[in-house]
Design an enzyme around this catalytic site. Structure first.
Site, PDB file in Angstrom:
ATOM      1  N   SER A 171     -10.021   2.154   2.534  1.00 57.58           N
ATOM      2  CA  SER A 171      -9.075   2.835   1.687  1.00 57.58           C
ATOM      3  C   SER A 171      -8.080   1.912   0.988  1.00 57.58           C
ATOM      4  O   SER A 171      -7.412   2.336   0.044  1.00 57.58           O
ATOM      5  CB  SER A 171      -8.280   3.845   2.525  1.00 57.58           C
ATOM      6  OG  SER A 171      -7.481   3.167   3.488  1.00 57.58           O
ATOM      7  N   LYS A 194       0.855  -1.192   0.000  1.00 57.93           N
ATOM      8  CA  LYS A 194       0.000   0.000   0.000  1.00 57.93           C
ATOM      9  C   LYS A 194       0.893   1.244   0.000  1.00 57.93           C
ATOM     10  O   LYS A 194       1.905   1.290   0.701  1.00 57.93           O
ATOM     11  CB  LYS A 194      -0.915  -0.024   1.238  1.00 57.93           C
ATOM     12  CG  LYS A 194      -2.016   1.033   1.220  1.00 57.93           C
ATOM     13  CD  LYS A 194      -2.981   0.870   2.416  1.00 57.93           C
ATOM     14  CE  LYS A 194      -4.107   1.906   2.375  1.00 57.93           C
ATOM     15  NZ  LYS A 194      -5.090   1.721   3.469  1.00 57.93           N
ATOM     16  N   SER A 214     -10.606   0.112   6.882  1.00 55.86           N
ATOM     17  CA  SER A 214      -9.980   0.182   5.559  1.00 55.86           C
ATOM     18  C   SER A 214      -9.328  -1.096   5.068  1.00 55.86           C
ATOM     19  O   SER A 214      -8.865  -1.165   3.932  1.00 55.86           O
ATOM     20  CB  SER A 214      -8.930   1.299   5.541  1.00 55.86           C
ATOM     21  OG  SER A 214      -9.569   2.546   5.426  1.00 55.86           O
TER      22      SER A 214
END
Ligand SMILES: [Mg+2]
Ligand SMILES: [Zn+2]
Lengths: 491, 495, 96
Positions: free
Chosen positions: A156, A78, A180
């Protein structure tokens, strides 16, 4: 398309241990898959050269007999995690293609174990979002579609789940501030786990809300999640909120035996207007638990309703301060109007560098901390947060885990909720309470809705008891027999 | 000293002063990072990625800074808070990398304490300390290096500061000066801050308000970052006068932040700082509450040296020094260190109890040594004559090797050359003559050479004995032991 | 409780150093009011005698030894700087 990309981490590990597969072969297959998955927009930076070098090093490590569970496994990272010399921008324009001179502890742990980096994964800007529509690099597409309609991957960690669900990574790092990891995992039929706050170091992880941010993983199976989570976990003196507590062998916890285990079903998670499908799935989960010998206990988490509003004070407040460092002085974007002052530079840089959702949250955070409002909003929220944590503490006197749906719906279409911040925030209604309490939680793919989109069930555990969360998740996974795959439309 | 009064056109006003002192903590590394605190490095050479607030960097606290704050609290008799909290103070500035300063707001590490001021002539006054909290220093902005740019150096960014907040207990510029002097003395004694105001390791924010006698507190103005004790006194004088003038003109004081201009001798408003200052304090979520136990406090207490007030009392009670001398000697740690080293060496060399030679030693340090240092513009740490050398010199006087008068000459040479006293005495043949035979011979010669004076003496002019002593001393070049001369001379004159 | 008008939005934006175009102030005020209005349901919760929770970590702060083991990396520190001269970060001139 190579079959190698369909392997699980555990399978690949075992093949490599037997000498039947090299990390180089596995990595090459994945580099192809990454390139083939461009339409998903999951990767915002690719690192094939680095991947191959890491793969060769991993092969040497395996030969030398030093392999661990993640050795030679290609993963995506990420964009929130600092990776030395590689794009780290939390998908914000304000970081302007920032390349850190340092490595996050979470990724360093992976590299120390010999894992292979395929690239950096798309996400909501600064992890603020539930649909991955706020990224500066454009939205991520869910490999799963509603008929011909494209859907969001959740957020997210949208890039993390899309890369794993789309077979463009065997696993991915992710982060969870209010859901998330779990909500996007549910949207993409992947397994996501957020460990206990303090289990993984936050060092080198771009901060959103420091008291909530926690790293975790997205994989295609629970076993893979256990392997990868163990790798990224551990005490780190560089993070004052990291807790010095042993990391158990998570994979060993997957005994499949949950007889006598007490599973709590919180009545407050039955929402008005909850889709019958979701309710059915939840009921199905309860039956699976019973069938495996667990005991079902009805519990109450009375302050559940207040978790979201609490979260939307605490998280923006911390974010408004955490994001103050993006000022155009030392790194990232700098926009100064002609002849502008230092203040002009701040306004323009931050006005142009932050996206709308980030601005909105920074504004809310600034407001609730400002003179005259601090007690009414911030202190009040911290008190309610305590009550929410107390609810869980009470519940865990009676039960070992809690079972709920992960998200109130399956993946939705682009634009469906992005005009209404509140509607978007409601996505996290089931995940936020555990984030506020700092307890571990997972999302297990458990079925499909009538449109053929994945649905997830959430397993919440006691603090530091990820082992039981994983064990229960594996039993659910087994019972659900979720073998569905998205139709590959993107290559 | 009479009460400090500002005479307005109509009324008399008194001034009320409180000080916020930022004292840089003595530690090797910074408060929340492992970068060095050393002064004077190349720009940005002592900056960690934490100090530069790179994304994802986190603070970890330096144990020594905690210990130093606790020691400082103990030195002013303050309550130590075993539980304290770090908060973020949010504001934007080019040399504040995080966009906030980590400080302590609601729960500081040190609570109320007292600093006793020495106001001269044995008068003292207790000034309350409200609190001491730990916080980060900011970096440094340089505005005069380039026509279009401000340069930013983060070497100071993250260095630990103690903010020592007094109560508004001071009522004159002198008291404010005495407070800073005393505070600095204490910090330097215990080694928690070097007190160097020129280098900025100690700076004061001065809160000033005025009121007519008996009235409640007036609106205060804060004069920021005053960097010498003299400037603090001047700033108070001009600021109090400014406020009185406004009030007497029927105006009102705006609560604001001001800057002191030592050249124009005025304070002026820093409006830029005033605008929208809402610091939005909240507990730093990257840190946990700071907690320690009694054992930690006890260990900090044991590590404290004798404090200046204790030392002064001991100098008077045990060593028999005058209150004035004791006060002067303890005012600077270096002076008392010098004095005590000298006294110890002298006492052991001359096998005399310290109390017996203490006053002589004190007189010499404050007279001969301070005088010479003053003239040479040197501080005591730069003294060319070490404490051990000074003790050697005084020991020579004690055991009669040289006279007190000769000692002064020897010291002059020592101060110039750095040589030892004994070497100088030897070299220049300055040893005192105490040999009775030799002195007797000279006395006989002197008497023989002055028959007239001898007759007058014997005729009753007793005072002439001084004349004969002088002649003997002259004949010996001042080296004759005056005691011996006196003892031998009288019987011979009397016949 | 919350009543955020255009001026308040402008004030918050100023505190947060975020430039917001004039025509965006009004819509943003609406959004913030919506969110804060929804958040105000917290006032229903009885929080008397409840301690505010700042962290879920129930531990005291760990201390580091006073050792210099960082710094000496001006190049790294300045590497990503939008503008630097002579090892200083540079910003538009500040007039004090
Ligand atoms: Mg102050
Ligand atoms: Zn301060």
């Amino acid at each position: 398309m190579s079959d190698l990309i369909k392997l699980t981490i555990a399978e690949a590990r075992d093949l490599m241990a037997k000498g039947e597969l090299s990390s180089r072969e596995l990595t090459e297959a994945h580099i192809d898959a990454v390139n083939g998955a461009d339409p998903l927009n999951a990767y915002i930076a690719k690192t094939p050269d680095q991947a191959l070098a890491m793969a060769d090093a991993a092969d040497a490590k395996i030969k030398a007999g030093d392999a661990t569970g993640m050795t030679g496994i290609p993963v995506g990272i990420k964009d929130l995690f600092a990776t030395k010399g590689v794009h780290t921008a939390a998908c914000s324009h304000i970081l302007n293609e920032f390349k850190p001179e340092y490595e996050s502890t979470v990724t360093q742990n992976l590299w120390d174990d010999g894992a292979v980096m395929l690239g950096k994964l798309n996400m909501d800007e600064f992890a603020m979002g539930s649909s991955n529509e706020t990224s500066f690099y454009g939205p991520v597409k869910n490999p799963w579609r509603r008929g011909e309609t494209e859907t969001v991957p959740g957020g997210s960690s949208g890039g993390s789940v899309a890369s794993v669900a789309g077979f463009a990574a065997m696993g991915a790092t992710a982060s969870d501030t209010g859901g998330s990891i779990r909500q996007p995992a549910a949207f993409t039929g992947t397994f996501g786990i957020k460990p206990t706050y303090g289990r993984c170091s936050r060092y080198g992880m771009v901060a959103f809300a420091s008291s909530l941010d926690q790293a975790g993983t997205v994989t295609r199976t629970v076993r893979d999640g256990a392997i990868m989570l163990e790798s990224i976990s551990g005490f780190d003196a560089k993070d004052s909120t990291s807790v010095d507590i042993d990391v158990p062998n998570f994979e060993a916890a997957l005994t499949g035996d949950i007889r006598g285990l007490k599973v709590g079903i919180p009545k407050e998670y039955y929402l008005d207007g909850m889709s019958p499908e979701l309710e059915t799935l939840w009921q199905q989960g309860i039956e699976w638990m019973k069938a495996a010998g667990a005991e079902i206990v009805d519990i109450s988490l009375p302050h559940t309703k207040y978790a979201l509003p609490t979260y939307y004070i605490v998280a923006p407040a911390e974010a408004s301060s955490n994001l103050a460092r993006y000022d155009g002085v030392r790194y990232g974007l700098r926009n100064v109007p002609e002849g502008g002052s230092l203040d002009d530079m701040y306004y323009t840089t931050r006005g142009e560098g932050f996206g709308d959702e980030v601005k909105r949250r920074v504004m809310i955070g600034t407001y609730v901390l400002s003179a005259g409002y601090y007690d009414a909003y911030y202190i009040k929220a911290q008190k309610v947060r305590q009550l929410i944590a107390n609810d869980f503490a009470e519940a865990y006197k009676q039960v070992d885990v809690i079972l709920t749906p992960t998200a109130p719906s399956a993946a939705f279409a682009f634009g469906e909720k992005s005009d209404d911040p509140l509607a978007m925030y409601l996505n996290d209604v089931f995940t936020v309470p555990a984030s506020l309490a700092g307890i571990p939680g997972s999302s297990v793919p458990a079925g499909l809705d009538k449109n053929g989109l994945p649905l997830g069930l959430q397993v919440l555990g006691k603090a530091w008891d990820e082992a039981t969360v994983l064990k229960v998740s594996a039993v659910l996974e087994e019972a659900a027999g979720f073998t569905h795959e998205p139709k590959i439309w993107w290559r | 000293m009479s009460k400090y009064i500002i005479q307005g056109a109509k009324d008399d006003f008194e001034v009320v002063i409180g000080l916020e002192v930022h004292a840089q903590v003595i530690s090797n590394a910074k408060l929340f990072s492992g970068a060095s605190t050393e002064f004077g490095a190349e720009p940005n050479a002592q900056v960690s990625l934490v100090d530069a607030a790179m994304p994802g960097m986190l603070p970890t606290i330096n144990a020594e800074c905690i210990r130093q704050a606790v020691r400082t609290g103990l030195a002013i008799g303050a309550e130590i808070n075993k539980y304290s909290v770090f908060d973020r103070k949010n504001y934007f500035y080019a040399d504040l990398p995080q966009g906030y300063q980590i400080s302590q707001f609601k729960h500081p590490i040190v609570g109320e304490g007292i600093v006793t001021l020495d106001l001269g002539e044995g008068r003292t006054k207790d000034v309350g300390v409200e609190r001491i909290h730990l916080e980060q220093d900011a970096g440094k902005s340089m505005h005069d290096q380039h026509p279009q740019f401000t340069y930013v150096d983060l070497n100071r960014s993250g260095v630990a500061l103690m903010e020592i907040v007094s109560k508004p207990d001071m009522t004159s510029p002198e008291e404010a000066g005495a407070y800073l002097t005393k505070l600095r003395t204490i910090l330097r004694y215990i080694g928690t801050c070097d007190g160097n105001m020129e280098q900025g390791s100690m700076r004061a924010d001065v809160n000033v308000s005025v009121r007519r006698a008996g009235e409640p507190l007036g609106t205060r103005c804060e004069i920021k970052n005053v960097n010498s004790i003299r400037f603090v006194r001047q700033a108070i004088e001009v600021e109090a006068r400014r406020q009185v003038d406004i009030i007497e003109d029927g105006g009102e004081i705006d609560q604001e932040t001001r800057l002191f201009d030592p050249v124009k001798l005025e304070t002026r408003s820093m409006r830029s700082k005033e605008e929208a200052h809402d610091y939005r304090y909240f507990p730093d979520p990257d840190l946990l509450p700071l907690e320690f136990d009694d054992a930690f406090i006890d260990a900090a207490r044991v590590s404290l040296p004798e404090l200046p007030d204790e030392k002064r009392t001991r100098f008077v009670d045990v060593l028999g020094l005058s209150d004035y001398n004791a006060g002067v000697l303890v005012a600077e740690k270096e002076s008392s260190d010098y004095f005590e080293a000298l006294l110890e060496a002298l006492s052991s060399k001359s096998k005399a109890a310290a109390a017996k030679v203490a006053s002589k030693a004190a007189n010499w340090v404050m007279g001969d040594l301070f005088g010479a240092l003053n003239k040479a513009g040197k501080t005591i740490t730069e003294s060319p004559v070490s404490a051990a050398q000074g003790a050697d010199l005084l020991a020579l006087v004690e055991d009669g090797t040289i006279s007190g008068r000769i000692a002064k000459d020897v010291f002059e040479v020592m101060f110039e050359t750095g040589k030892d006293a004994e070497a100088i005495v030897e070299e220049k043949g300055l040893k005192q003559v105490s040999d009775t035979g030799e002195i007797e011979k000279i006395i006989d010669e002197v008497i023989a050479a002055n028959p007239g004076q001898l007759e007058q003496y014997r005729g009753g002019k007793d005072k002439l004995i001084g004349f004969f002593v002088g002649q003997v001393m002259k004949a010996t070049g001042g080296k004759a032991n005056p005691g011996v001369v006196n003892k031998l001379l009288k019987p011979k004159l009397d016949g | 409780m919350s009543d955020i008008d255009k001026a308040t939005v402008a004030k918050i934006a100023r505190l947060a150093r975020i430039k917001i175009e004039d025509d965006k102030l009004e819509p943003l005020a609406g959004e913030l009011n919506n969110i804060l209005g929804w958040v105000e349901q917290l006032s229903e919760v009885d929080t008397d005698n409840v301690e505010p929770m700042a962290s879920v970590v129930n531990a005291k702060l760990r201390w580091r030894d006073d050792v210099v083991n960082d710094g000496d990396k001006a190049e790294s520190v300045l590497k990503n700087a939008p503008k630097a001269e002579y090892s200083f970060f540079t910003v538009p001139k500040v007039i004090e």
